[in-house]
Design an enzyme around this catalytic site. Structure first.
Site, short mmCIF file in Angstrom:
data_model
loop_
_atom_site.label_atom_id
_atom_site.label_comp_id
_atom_site.label_asym_id
_atom_site.label_seq_id
_atom_site.Cartn_x
_atom_site.Cartn_y
_atom_site.Cartn_z
N HIS A 127 0.85 -1.20 0.00
CA HIS A 127 0.00 0.00 0.00
C HIS A 127 0.87 1.24 0.00
CE1 HIS A 127 -3.13 2.73 2.05
NE2 HIS A 127 -3.38 2.67 0.76
N ASN A 177 -4.98 4.15 7.43
CA ASN A 177 -6.36 4.51 7.12
C ASN A 177 -7.31 4.13 8.26
OD1 ASN A 177 -5.73 5.66 4.72
ND2 ASN A 177 -6.39 3.96 3.44
N1 LIG Z 1 -5.57 7.57 -5.08
C1 LIG Z 1 -5.02 7.36 -3.91
O1 LIG Z 1 -4.78 8.28 -3.12
C2 LIG Z 1 -4.61 5.96 -3.53
C3 LIG Z 1 -3.68 5.77 -2.49
C4 LIG Z 1 -3.29 4.47 -2.15
C5 LIG Z 1 -3.84 3.41 -2.83
N2 LIG Z 1 -4.76 3.62 -3.82
C6 LIG Z 1 -5.30 2.43 -4.51
O2 LIG Z 1 -4.68 2.33 -5.77
C7 LIG Z 1 -5.59 1.75 -6.70
C8 LIG Z 1 -5.75 2.67 -7.88
O3 LIG Z 1 -6.22 3.91 -7.45
P1 LIG Z 1 -6.10 5.23 -8.35
O4 LIG Z 1 -6.53 6.35 -7.51
O5 LIG Z 1 -4.78 5.25 -9.02
O6 LIG Z 1 -7.23 4.92 -9.43
P2 LIG Z 1 -7.40 5.54 -10.89
O7 LIG Z 1 -8.80 5.27 -11.28
O8 LIG Z 1 -6.86 6.92 -10.93
O9 LIG Z 1 -6.42 4.66 -11.81
C9 LIG Z 1 -6.69 3.30 -12.11
C10 LIG Z 1 -6.03 2.98 -13.44
O10 LIG Z 1 -6.23 1.61 -13.70
C11 LIG Z 1 -6.48 1.46 -15.08
N3 LIG Z 1 -7.18 0.21 -15.30
C12 LIG Z 1 -8.50 -0.06 -15.18
N4 LIG Z 1 -8.75 -1.34 -15.46
C13 LIG Z 1 -7.55 -1.90 -15.78
C14 LIG Z 1 -7.17 -3.21 -16.18
N5 LIG Z 1 -8.05 -4.19 -16.29
N6 LIG Z 1 -5.86 -3.43 -16.43
C15 LIG Z 1 -4.94 -2.45 -16.33
N7 LIG Z 1 -5.26 -1.18 -15.94
C16 LIG Z 1 -6.55 -0.93 -15.68
C17 LIG Z 1 -7.30 2.68 -15.45
O11 LIG Z 1 -7.21 2.94 -16.84
C18 LIG Z 1 -6.62 3.77 -14.61
O12 LIG Z 1 -5.58 4.41 -15.29
C19 LIG Z 1 -6.88 1.49 -5.93
O13 LIG Z 1 -6.87 0.19 -5.45
C20 LIG Z 1 -6.77 2.48 -4.78
O14 LIG Z 1 -7.51 2.06 -3.66
C21 LIG Z 1 -5.14 4.87 -4.19
#
Ligand SMILES: NC(=O)c1ccc[n+]([C@@H]2O[C@H](COP(=O)([O-])OP(=O)(O)OC[C@H]3O[C@@H](n4cnc5c(N)ncnc54)[C@H](O)[C@@H]3O)[C@@H](O)[C@H]2O)c1
Length: 507
Positions: A127, A177
């Site tokens: 994470h 979190n």
């Molecule tokens: N945003 C944050 O602050 C944060 C912090 C820690 C963890 N996370 C975790 O990270 C993960 C992603 O979050 P995010 O904010 O980057 O989301 P996001 O929606 O900004 O990005 C997700 C990306 O995944 C791609 N995607 C979708 N389906 C896919 C597939 N089948 N194969 C490959 N790529 C695919 C999308 O095109 C997109 O670019 C989540 O699990 C979230 O909980 C987010």
């Protein structure tokens, strides 16, 4: 997050394959990488040559088969269990049998993902915090199925990237979190119940608790939809009603007001900033300070700094504008206040400072309840004053108290007269949750403190905070909060009461 994580790995000298769903998304990812590394060059943190090398280490593709040679794959697709399971099924098919597969999920169960793969022993959580290139913490999550070597390899890799790994079990919200969102949700509940305003709660937590930003500013930054999702996931596991998302948060999400990313959430980010009016030039007040302990000394020091005249019980209180009962003892304080109420002129404001004795009780015992307010300094360094009127406080008295506290150079916030005012009511339940985590053996003190300092930007960690603020004070405030609300989770956890009884700090 995917682009940020790819950048961290490439900066660490590793060859990276970045996968996206389609060409458009791939170009967006490339754009993120170029912009982020470009910014680092502009700020002088990276040379143009180093940037070229970093970007050269990242191969981008839409074909999962290109992951065939990878030792480690980190999944960062949107936070939906079914989607993650589908992606892991594909990874199972294309990745080497000895490859470790990791998920960057914030709130889903790593175990729920692991059990549907063909290699549950090689599934871990990694994470990262946002923005990944900047934040130093990485929570490494092992499930009951994960083999120790897989966890060790990932933790060693994280260390090699210059980050701090904290290795923990698979519980909703992990460490950071889980601790953060209970507090954020409680702040939303406080706003909804009319305990204090959005701005006063945010100001209280920055000026009074030293946090880099208040809870509403932070929720708007995280995104209210994400806040709702994380709280739902934590609540599904804990069934603790403190984690049931505040109806206000849900309503904002339903309305599409998701915070900064949509321009409006708790705040309207497009609205012009309203400058606070400059304080009117007024003479420093005459202040009576009752009591002889550390709190009374702190008040006297605040008055001295502001050039205010200080009177104590023996010096006569007749000409005081404000009389502060700061004895730190409920019984002695009641007597002192009653005596002061007799001596003070009409128009003087009487203030009680305890965060644990109900203000209304002290007010009634004074014989002049209409003139009494609560005035709490959450930190005796004295930056913030929390002012609370009771239902018996006369009209305009709290305004006058706020004005007098402002003339003493204090930042003033207002709230209802409830245990803990704002700051203590929010921070001690959070510290209690951290102590509960420690007591349950979920994480050690260093990991808990690292999670909040390196993952959330807190100036100090909760275990260090407990020792700094005093576990006896923590227990006293928690008991007052529990007595007032009967909320089971607000009772001080056994680890805290045991340390108070034994007289030993947590560390
Ligand atoms: N945003 C944050 O602050 C944060 C912090 C820690 C963890 N996370 C975790 O990270 C993960 C992603 O979050 P995010 O904010 O980057 O989301 P996001 O929606 O900004 O990005 C997700 C990306 O995944 C791609 N995607 C979708 N389906 C896919 C597939 N089948 N194969 C490959 N790529 C695919 C999308 O095109 C997109 O670019 C989540 O699990 C979230 O909980 C987010």
């Amino acid at each position: 997050m995917g682009a940020g994580i790819a950048e961290v790995l490439a900066r660490g000298g590793l060859a990276v394959v970045g996968i996206e769903v389609n060409q458009d998304a791939l170009e967006r990812g490339r754009g993120h990488l170029e912009k982020s590394t470009g910014r680092a060059v502009k700020r002088g943190r990276l040379t143009e040559d180093a940037r070229r090398e970093i970007l050269g280490r990242v191969a981008l593709s839409t074909d999962f088969a290109d992951l065939g040679d990878c030792d480690l794959v980190i999944e960062a697709v949107p936070e939906r269990l079914e989607l993650k399971r589908k992606v892991f099924a594909t990874l199972d098919g294309v990745c080497r049998a000895d490859a470790v597969l990791a998920t960057n999920t914030s709130s889903l169960s790593v175990t729920d993902i692991a059990v549907t793969t063909k290699r549950p022993t090689k599934i871990v959580g990694v994470h990262f915090f946002n923005p990944a290139p900047v934040m130093k913490l990485v929570e490494v999550i092992r499930t009951v199925l994960t083999e120790p070597e897989a966890v060790d390899r990932v933790a060693a890799l994280v260390t090699g990237l210059g980050k701090t790994p904290v290795t923990i079990g698979d519980r909703a919200g992990f460490v950071a979190n889980r601790l953060l969102f209970g507090y954020l949700n409680q702040a939303a509940g406080m706003l909804e119940s009319g305990h204090a305003t959005r701005d006063d709660i945010d100001t209280a937590m920055t000026a009074g608790a030293g946090l880099p930003m208040g809870p509403f500013t932070l929720m708007d930054l995280i995104g209210l939809d994400t806040c709702l999702e994380v709280l739902e996931a934590i609540h599904a596991e804990t069934r603790d009603r403190r984690h049931a998302p505040s109806p206000l948060l849900r309503e904002l999400v339903t309305a599409g007001l998701l915070g900064r990313k949509t321009g409006r959430g708790f705040y309207d980010h497009g609205a012009p900033k309203v400058e606070a009016p400059a304080p009117a030039d007024a003479p420093a007040p005459v202040v009576g300070v009752l009591g002889t302990g550390a709190l009374a000394d702190a008040f006297a020091a605040i008055c001295d700094r502001a050039g205010a005249q200080v009177r104590d019980a023996t010096a006569g209180l007749a000409d005081c504008d404000l009389i502060v009962e700061a004895s730190g003892d409920a019984d002695a304080g009641r007597e002192l206040l009653a005596a002061a109420a007799q001596a003070a002129e009409p128009g003087a404001v009487l203030a009680v400072t305890s965060a644990t004795v109900p203000v209304a009780e002290a007010a009634m015992a004074s014989g002049r309840p209409a003139d009494v307010v609560g005035l709490h300094l959450p930190d005796t360094e004295g930056a913030l004053a929390e002012i609370a009127a009771t239902v018996a406080t006369g009209p305009g008295v709290a305004d006058r108290a706020a004005e007098l506290a402002g003339r003493l150079g204090l930042t003033v916030v207002r709230c209802r007269a409830r245990a803990g005012f704002i700051v203590d009511a929010l921070r001690f339940p959070y510290l209690n949750d951290a102590a509960a985590m420690l007591g349950a053996g979920y994480a050690d003190p260093d990991s808990i403190d690292a999670a909040m300092t390196l993952g959330c930007g807190y100036p100090t960690g909760p275990i260090a905070d407990l020792d700094r603020l005093g576990i006896d004070r923590a227990v006293a405030v928690l008991r007052a909060l529990h007595a007032e609300t009967r909320e089971p989770a607000l009772a001080p956890v056994p680890l805290l009461t045991e340390h108070v009884t034994a007289g030993v700090p947590i560390r």
